[in-house]
Design an enzyme around this catalytic site. Structure first.
Site, PDB file in Angstrom:
ATOM      1  N   ARG A  26     -32.399  42.879 -80.684  1.00 50.21           N
ATOM      2  CA  ARG A  26     -31.240  42.616 -81.319  1.00 50.21           C
ATOM      3  C   ARG A  26     -31.823  42.432 -82.953  1.00 50.21           C
ATOM      4  O   ARG A  26     -31.072  42.669 -83.804  1.00 50.21           O
ATOM      5  CB  ARG A  26     -30.460  41.377 -80.901  1.00 50.21           C
ATOM      6  CG  ARG A  26     -31.548  40.035 -80.688  1.00 50.21           C
ATOM      7  CD  ARG A  26     -30.700  38.927 -79.911  1.00 50.21           C
ATOM      8  NE  ARG A  26     -31.208  37.986 -79.463  1.00 50.21           N
ATOM      9  CZ  ARG A  26     -32.095  37.782 -78.657  1.00 50.21           C
ATOM     10  NH1 ARG A  26     -32.512  38.438 -77.687  1.00 50.21           N
ATOM     11  NH2 ARG A  26     -32.549  36.431 -78.588  1.00 50.21           N
ATOM     12  N   TRP A  79     -24.603  39.085 -75.927  1.00 51.33           N
ATOM     13  CA  TRP A  79     -24.646  37.715 -75.022  1.00 51.33           C
ATOM     14  C   TRP A  79     -24.161  36.511 -76.062  1.00 51.33           C
ATOM     15  O   TRP A  79     -23.663  35.745 -75.574  1.00 51.33           O
ATOM     16  CB  TRP A  79     -26.137  37.521 -74.555  1.00 51.33           C
ATOM     17  CG  TRP A  79     -26.390  37.920 -73.279  1.00 51.33           C
ATOM     18  CD1 TRP A  79     -25.769  38.998 -72.555  1.00 51.33           C
ATOM     19  CD2 TRP A  79     -27.340  37.668 -72.302  1.00 51.33           C
ATOM     20  NE1 TRP A  79     -26.249  39.238 -71.637  1.00 51.33           N
ATOM     21  CE2 TRP A  79     -27.390  38.609 -71.129  1.00 51.33           C
ATOM     22  CE3 TRP A  79     -28.388  36.712 -72.313  1.00 51.33           C
ATOM     23  CZ2 TRP A  79     -28.251  38.591 -69.977  1.00 51.33           C
ATOM     24  CZ3 TRP A  79     -29.280  36.499 -71.119  1.00 51.33           C
ATOM     25  CH2 TRP A  79     -28.893  37.554 -69.906  1.00 51.33           C
ATOM     26  N   GLU A  99     -36.690  34.477 -80.671  1.00 51.70           N
ATOM     27  CA  GLU A  99     -35.981  33.254 -80.394  1.00 51.70           C
ATOM     28  C   GLU A  99     -36.481  31.996 -79.780  1.00 51.70           C
ATOM     29  O   GLU A  99     -37.572  32.338 -78.821  1.00 51.70           O
ATOM     30  CB  GLU A  99     -34.709  33.807 -79.805  1.00 51.70           C
ATOM     31  CG  GLU A  99     -33.649  32.694 -79.410  1.00 51.70           C
ATOM     32  CD  GLU A  99     -32.982  31.976 -80.748  1.00 51.70           C
ATOM     33  OE1 GLU A  99     -34.145  31.185 -81.274  1.00 51.70           O
ATOM     34  OE2 GLU A  99     -32.030  32.163 -81.022  1.00 51.70           O
ATOM     35  N   ARG A 100     -36.306  30.989 -79.915  1.00 51.01           N
ATOM     36  CA  ARG A 100     -36.377  29.955 -79.029  1.00 51.01           C
ATOM     37  C   ARG A 100     -36.194  30.323 -77.560  1.00 51.01           C
ATOM     38  O   ARG A 100     -35.369  30.872 -77.084  1.00 51.01           O
ATOM     39  CB  ARG A 100     -35.697  28.743 -79.312  1.00 51.01           C
ATOM     40  CG  ARG A 100     -35.907  27.446 -78.188  1.00 51.01           C
ATOM     41  CD  ARG A 100     -34.907  26.357 -78.943  1.00 51.01           C
ATOM     42  NE  ARG A 100     -34.915  25.309 -77.697  1.00 51.01           N
ATOM     43  CZ  ARG A 100     -33.946  24.368 -77.727  1.00 51.01           C
ATOM     44  NH1 ARG A 100     -32.894  24.513 -78.576  1.00 51.01           N
ATOM     45  NH2 ARG A 100     -33.966  23.594 -76.576  1.00 51.01           N
ATOM     46  N   TYR A 140     -35.384  29.525 -73.771  1.00 53.73           N
ATOM     47  CA  TYR A 140     -34.620  28.610 -73.143  1.00 53.73           C
ATOM     48  C   TYR A 140     -34.807  28.352 -71.877  1.00 53.73           C
ATOM     49  O   TYR A 140     -33.831  27.637 -71.218  1.00 53.73           O
ATOM     50  CB  TYR A 140     -32.851  29.084 -73.373  1.00 53.73           C
ATOM     51  CG  TYR A 140     -32.238  28.505 -74.810  1.00 53.73           C
ATOM     52  CD1 TYR A 140     -31.821  27.353 -74.765  1.00 53.73           C
ATOM     53  CD2 TYR A 140     -32.273  29.370 -75.770  1.00 53.73           C
ATOM     54  CE1 TYR A 140     -31.274  27.069 -76.051  1.00 53.73           C
ATOM     55  CE2 TYR A 140     -31.648  29.153 -77.007  1.00 53.73           C
ATOM     56  CZ  TYR A 140     -31.077  27.700 -76.948  1.00 53.73           C
ATOM     57  OH  TYR A 140     -30.582  27.064 -78.329  1.00 53.73           O
ATOM     58  N   HIS A 178     -34.200  35.276 -85.722  1.00 57.87           N
ATOM     59  CA  HIS A 178     -33.290  34.466 -84.688  1.00 57.87           C
ATOM     60  C   HIS A 178     -33.001  33.200 -85.040  1.00 57.87           C
ATOM     61  O   HIS A 178     -33.600  32.612 -86.264  1.00 57.87           O
ATOM     62  CB  HIS A 178     -34.058  34.497 -83.446  1.00 57.87           C
ATOM     63  CG  HIS A 178     -34.430  35.945 -82.866  1.00 57.87           C
ATOM     64  ND1 HIS A 178     -33.458  36.646 -82.085  1.00 57.87           N
ATOM     65  CD2 HIS A 178     -35.518  36.506 -83.194  1.00 57.87           C
ATOM     66  CE1 HIS A 178     -34.366  37.816 -81.661  1.00 57.87           C
ATOM     67  NE2 HIS A 178     -35.237  37.446 -82.223  1.00 57.87           N
ATOM     68  N   ASN A 234     -32.936  30.252 -84.290  1.00 66.54           N
ATOM     69  CA  ASN A 234     -33.860  29.011 -84.088  1.00 66.54           C
ATOM     70  C   ASN A 234     -35.463  29.486 -84.816  1.00 66.54           C
ATOM     71  O   ASN A 234     -35.998  28.413 -85.194  1.00 66.54           O
ATOM     72  CB  ASN A 234     -33.992  28.885 -82.813  1.00 66.54           C
ATOM     73  CG  ASN A 234     -32.864  27.846 -82.186  1.00 66.54           C
ATOM     74  OD1 ASN A 234     -32.715  26.725 -82.573  1.00 66.54           O
ATOM     75  ND2 ASN A 234     -32.116  28.308 -81.299  1.00 66.54           N
ATOM     76  N   HIS A 275     -30.343  38.121 -86.918  1.00 69.76           N
ATOM     77  CA  HIS A 275     -29.836  39.163 -86.385  1.00 69.76           C
ATOM     78  C   HIS A 275     -28.198  39.302 -86.372  1.00 69.76           C
ATOM     79  O   HIS A 275     -27.495  38.135 -86.084  1.00 69.76           O
ATOM     80  CB  HIS A 275     -30.354  39.576 -84.919  1.00 69.76           C
ATOM     81  CG  HIS A 275     -30.006  38.438 -84.009  1.00 69.76           C
ATOM     82  ND1 HIS A 275     -28.829  38.408 -83.338  1.00 69.76           N
ATOM     83  CD2 HIS A 275     -30.844  37.417 -83.463  1.00 69.76           C
ATOM     84  CE1 HIS A 275     -28.750  37.575 -82.362  1.00 69.76           C
ATOM     85  NE2 HIS A 275     -30.017  36.885 -82.548  1.00 69.76           N
TER      86      HIS A 275
END
Length: 249
Positions: free
Chosen positions: A61, A15, A88-89, A91, A183, A185, A10
């Site tokens: 996103r 952020w 995404e991974r 976190y 994403h 990751n 993306h």
């Protein structure tokens, strides 16, 4: 012959711009990110890569990047499937924290382990943390036991692989050109699998935002060739920008 596989990270998110850990937090694209998505769509048009089906995560996103790309290509009619497995991974407790402040608090070495190691996850969210995905309606139909409170890249690959086998591989074998907008990751996990990247080497792999990565595959869906699409200098600059963002303190 199988279809072509096109992977797109993306565009820059708000952020990314603010240097915050994002993960599963649902933030939107920045103005630059929208421009990157337009360029990505234009690049597929230039290469005459007609997308037959598209896949994305359930985070805006990535979804918005795909929308913009399909609009640019005049292919809004293409079937689109969203899956949390392309997210995404996760976190964990780092989500929403400023990366530089996190380094100041925990030390550069520890944060680098959390961010770039293959099999070490950041501290997990508590089960009662309101940020936990089990409280998010978009995951209401997902088995709560499958929802992560934190993930390593190894964990991310473990959830991406079933989606590859169940959804992406059959479409490719059917001869369809498959576009995946996801994403950093989740795509690193897919690239690790496709290119058989070693556990230590994957830490150094950076995927630029908004730059299509084209794979041409053999009958066993092994890569015959792969390349980023676009101007070589622009691709190098985008990759360097992601590297600087990764190393930013």
């Amino acid at each position: 012959m199988p279809g072509k596989l096109i992977l797109v990270r993306h565009g820059q998110s708000v952020w990314n711009l603010e240097n915050l850990f994002t993960g599963w937090t649902d933030v939107d694209l920045s103005a630059q990110g929208r421009a990157e998505a337009i360029t990505a769509g234009q690049q597929l048009l230039k290469e005459q890569l007609a997308t037959d089906i598209a896949f994305t995560s359930v985070l805006k996103r990535a979804i918005r990047t795909l929308w913009i790309m399909l609009d640019e290509m005049d292919r809004m009619w293409v079937p689109v499937e969203r899956s949390w497995r392309l997210n995404e991974r996760h976190y964990g407790t780092l989500q929403g924290l400023d990366k530089a402040q996190t380094v100041a608090q925990h030390g550069e070495a520890q944060v680098k382990i959390w961010r770039r190691s293959y099999d070490i996850a950041p501290p997990p969210l508590r089960a009662d943390d309101p940020r936990h995905p089990r409280f998010d309606p978009r995951y209401a139909r997902v088995d709560p036991q499958e929802l992560p409170a934190s993930e390593s890249l190894k964990d991310t690959l473990a959830r991406v692989l079933p989606f590859w086998h169940a959804r992406l591989a059959p479409e490719l074998r059917a001869g369809n050109n498959v576009l995946v907008v996801a994403h950093g990751n989740s795509l690193r996990a897919m690239v690790k699998m496709l290119d058989e990247v070693g556990d230590s080497e994957i830490a150094e792999l950076n995927i630029p935002t908004g730059v299509p990565l084209l794979y041409e595959l053999d009958s066993a869906l092994r890569p015959r060739a792969s390349r980023y699409l676009g101007d070589a200098a622009a691709i190098a600059a985008a990759t360097e920008a992601v590297k600087r963002q990764t190393e930013k303190r």
